[in-house]
Design a protein around this motif. Structure first.
Motif, PDB file in Angstrom:
ATOM      1  N   VAL A   1      27.760 -11.495  20.372  1.00 49.01           N
ATOM      2  CA  VAL A   1      27.156 -10.357  21.060  1.00 49.01           C
ATOM      3  C   VAL A   1      27.031 -10.698  22.544  1.00 49.01           C
ATOM      4  CG1 VAL A   1      25.058  -8.954  21.289  1.00 49.01           C
ATOM      5  CG2 VAL A   1      25.930  -9.554  19.016  1.00 49.01           C
ATOM      6  N   ARG A   2      27.456  -9.770  23.377  1.00 50.10           N
ATOM      7  CA  ARG A   2      27.400  -9.988  24.831  1.00 50.10           C
ATOM      8  C   ARG A   2      26.331  -9.094  25.447  1.00 50.10           C
ATOM      9  NH1 ARG A   2      32.934  -9.756  26.755  1.00 50.10           N
ATOM     10  NH2 ARG A   2      32.913 -11.978  26.243  1.00 50.10           N
ATOM     11  N   PHE A   3      25.389  -9.715  26.119  1.00 51.64           N
ATOM     12  CA  PHE A   3      24.357  -9.010  26.864  1.00 51.64           C
ATOM     13  C   PHE A   3      24.809  -8.919  28.321  1.00 51.64           C
ATOM     14  CE2 PHE A   3      22.144 -10.790  23.245  1.00 51.64           C
ATOM     15  CZ  PHE A   3      21.236  -9.805  22.888  1.00 51.64           C
TER      16      PHE A   3
ATOM     17  N   VAL B   1       8.874  -9.606  20.470  1.00 50.41           N
ATOM     18  CA  VAL B   1       9.529  -9.630  19.161  1.00 50.41           C
ATOM     19  C   VAL B   1      10.799 -10.471  19.273  1.00 50.41           C
ATOM     20  CG1 VAL B   1      10.585  -8.263  17.313  1.00 50.41           C
ATOM     21  CG2 VAL B   1       8.654  -7.327  18.620  1.00 50.41           C
ATOM     22  N   ILE B   2      10.990 -11.408  18.335  1.00 52.44           N
ATOM     23  CA  ILE B   2      12.261 -12.129  18.282  1.00 52.44           C
ATOM     24  C   ILE B   2      13.255 -11.241  17.549  1.00 52.44           C
ATOM     25  CG2 ILE B   2      13.485 -14.108  17.319  1.00 52.44           C
ATOM     26  CD1 ILE B   2      11.039 -15.814  17.818  1.00 52.44           C
ATOM     27  N   CYS B   3      14.245 -10.766  18.292  1.00 51.68           N
ATOM     28  CA  CYS B   3      15.249  -9.852  17.745  1.00 51.68           C
ATOM     29  C   CYS B   3      16.583 -10.570  17.649  1.00 51.68           C
ATOM     30  CB  CYS B   3      15.417  -8.627  18.638  1.00 51.68           C
ATOM     31  SG  CYS B   3      13.916  -7.645  18.882  1.00 51.68           S
ATOM     32  N   HIS B   4      17.218 -10.524  16.503  1.00 54.71           N
ATOM     33  CA  HIS B   4      18.565 -11.062  16.386  1.00 54.71           C
ATOM     34  C   HIS B   4      19.494 -10.239  17.260  1.00 54.71           C
ATOM     35  CE1 HIS B   4      18.045 -13.546  12.452  1.00 54.71           C
ATOM     36  NE2 HIS B   4      16.986 -13.624  13.239  1.00 54.71           N
ATOM     37  N   ALA B   5      20.394 -10.933  17.939  1.00 58.43           N
ATOM     38  CA  ALA B   5      21.242 -10.259  18.925  1.00 58.43           C
ATOM     39  C   ALA B   5      22.000  -9.088  18.327  1.00 58.43           C
ATOM     40  CB  ALA B   5      22.205 -11.273  19.544  1.00 58.43           C
ATOM     41  N   GLY B   6      22.518  -9.277  17.106  1.00 57.35           N
ATOM     42  CA  GLY B   6      23.278  -8.203  16.476  1.00 57.35           C
ATOM     43  C   GLY B   6      22.457  -6.953  16.239  1.00 57.35           C
TER      44      GLY B   6
ATOM     45  N   GLY C   1      26.176  -0.661  22.096  1.00 61.81           N
ATOM     46  CA  GLY C   1      27.509  -0.146  22.363  1.00 61.81           C
ATOM     47  C   GLY C   1      27.842   0.049  23.825  1.00 61.81           C
ATOM     48  N   THR C   2      26.866  -0.165  24.706  1.00 64.63           N
ATOM     49  CA  THR C   2      27.121   0.010  26.141  1.00 64.63           C
ATOM     50  C   THR C   2      26.805  -1.269  26.915  1.00 64.63           C
ATOM     51  OG1 THR C   2      24.906   0.998  26.360  1.00 64.63           O
ATOM     52  CG2 THR C   2      26.785   2.507  26.118  1.00 64.63           C
ATOM     53  N   THR C   3      25.528  -1.600  27.004  1.00 60.56           N
ATOM     54  CA  THR C   3      25.139  -2.802  27.754  1.00 60.56           C
ATOM     55  C   THR C   3      25.020  -4.031  26.858  1.00 60.56           C
ATOM     56  OG1 THR C   3      22.790  -2.269  27.502  1.00 60.56           O
ATOM     57  CG2 THR C   3      23.914  -1.443  29.484  1.00 60.56           C
ATOM     58  N   ILE C   4      24.905  -3.796  25.557  1.00 57.80           N
ATOM     59  CA  ILE C   4      24.850  -4.889  24.581  1.00 57.80           C
ATOM     60  C   ILE C   4      25.934  -4.605  23.560  1.00 57.80           C
ATOM     61  CG2 ILE C   4      23.424  -6.187  22.957  1.00 57.80           C
ATOM     62  CD1 ILE C   4      20.957  -5.033  24.391  1.00 57.80           C
ATOM     63  N   THR C   5      26.958  -5.417  23.535  1.00 58.29           N
ATOM     64  CA  THR C   5      28.156  -5.101  22.751  1.00 58.29           C
ATOM     65  C   THR C   5      28.622  -6.300  21.938  1.00 58.29           C
ATOM     66  OG1 THR C   5      29.533  -5.698  24.649  1.00 58.29           O
ATOM     67  CG2 THR C   5      28.953  -3.369  24.404  1.00 58.29           C
ATOM     68  N   ARG C   6      29.395  -6.019  20.898  1.00 59.38           N
ATOM     69  CA  ARG C   6      30.034  -7.082  20.129  1.00 59.38           C
ATOM     70  C   ARG C   6      31.349  -7.463  20.801  1.00 59.38           C
ATOM     71  NH1 ARG C   6      27.414  -7.868  15.325  1.00 59.38           N
ATOM     72  NH2 ARG C   6      26.099  -6.142  14.624  1.00 59.38           N
TER      73      ARG C   6
END
Length: 295
Positions: free
Chosen positions: A165-167, A194-199, A204-209
């Motif tokens: 995952v790219r931030f 909150v600890i959020c898993h990247a996925g 779909g825009t700023t945080i993408t696979r």
């Protein structure tokens, strides 16, 4: 040295389709050895060779209800077998599965090479860190106990899970991260408490696979272990260090940890709620990420 006794084999081609199966030649049982490794378990990336060629361990699979090791096969000078996967079985396999999917043995929870970790002396790429290096955490300065290294094979297994995952810069808030950051989908990022898993944060825009085609057939990831579970900065974004609800045996260099520390007590996880899937991410975080205002 790790071993696995086998009596049968099943071969799969580059598409994961059945290419052949049979009984191993005499002697009826063959021991698979990872060359020169002093530990007692196969780890992803371990290699063994025999008269037929070289085998690289990919992980375990299930064939006809039997859990078995899977190896990428390389026959010297015979290109037709490039990309073949061989599964070794102990016991008969009269009706092997027709397709293959390698089941990940654990979560992949790491930084990709190039991730910039805040240290006492400035930012450093994660792959350059080592035992004893001093890094910045939410509570101050802590020492690196170990850097876990894991090879990820992209050729088999659930594609989405293997896609990093790219931030994008600023995707978690103003200047957070300060530059594009790429982590594995199961890596925990601290977002608004909150600890959020990247996925789970992909929008779909700023945080993408990252497409697997961009990663090649294999890529290497790195995880940082400190004395306690910590929040550190990667490219300026708060991210978690290793927590042992993931087995260290998933890392290629587990033997190094075992040599350094042997058996260790279980770690205590930080008291943050954890969102492992998109539906568990609180609505206010999803809205803030959409507006680019999370921190």
């Amino acid at each position: 040295m790790a071993t696995w006794q086998a009596t049968h084999y099943v071969d799969y081609n580059q598409s994961g389709n059945l290419a052949g199966a049979g009984t191993l030649s005499a002697p009826a049982s063959r021991w698979l050895l990872d060359d020169g490794d002093a530990d007692t378990s196969f780890e992803v990336g371990d290699v063994f060779t025999n008269d037929l060629g070289q085998y690289t361990y990919l992980g375990t699979v299930e064939v006809d209800g039997i859990t078995a090791p899977a190896f990428e096969y390389d026959a010297p000078g015979v290109s037709i077998y490039d990309g073949y996967v061989t599964v070794f079985l102990q016991g008969p396999s009269t009706a092997p599965s027709t397709t293959l999917s390698i089941t990940p043995e654990s979560y992949i929870t790491c930084f990709l090479a190039g991730s910039l970790i805040a240290t006492l002396d400035g930012e450093r790429p994660v792959e350059t860190l080592g035992v004893g290096d001093r890094i910045m955490s939410a509570t101050g300065v802590v020492s690196v106990n170990w850097i876990g290294r894991q090879t990820v094979s992209t050729r088999f297994g659930p594609a989405e899970r293997l896609m990093p995952v790219r931030f994008a810069a600023g995707s978690l808030g103003a200047g957070v991260p300060h530059s594009d950051l790429t982590v594995t989908a199961d890596h925990g990022m601290l977002v608004d408490g909150v600890i959020c898993h990247a996925g789970a944060l992909v929008n779909g825009t700023t945080i993408t696979r990252v497409p697997l085609a961009e990663m090649g057939q294999k890529y290497t990831v790195y995880h940082i272990e400190t004395e306690e579970h910590e929040i550190i900065l990667a490219n300026g974004a708060p991210a978690e260090t290793f927590i042992d609800n993931v087995s260290r045996r998933a890392f290629d260099n587990y033997a190094e940890f075992e040599t350094l520390y042997g058996d260790v007590p279980e770690m205590e996880e930080l008291p943050y709620p954890r969102a492992m899937s998109a539906r568990q991410v609180p609505g206010w975080i999803r809205r803030a990420l959409s507006a680019g205002q999370a921190a």
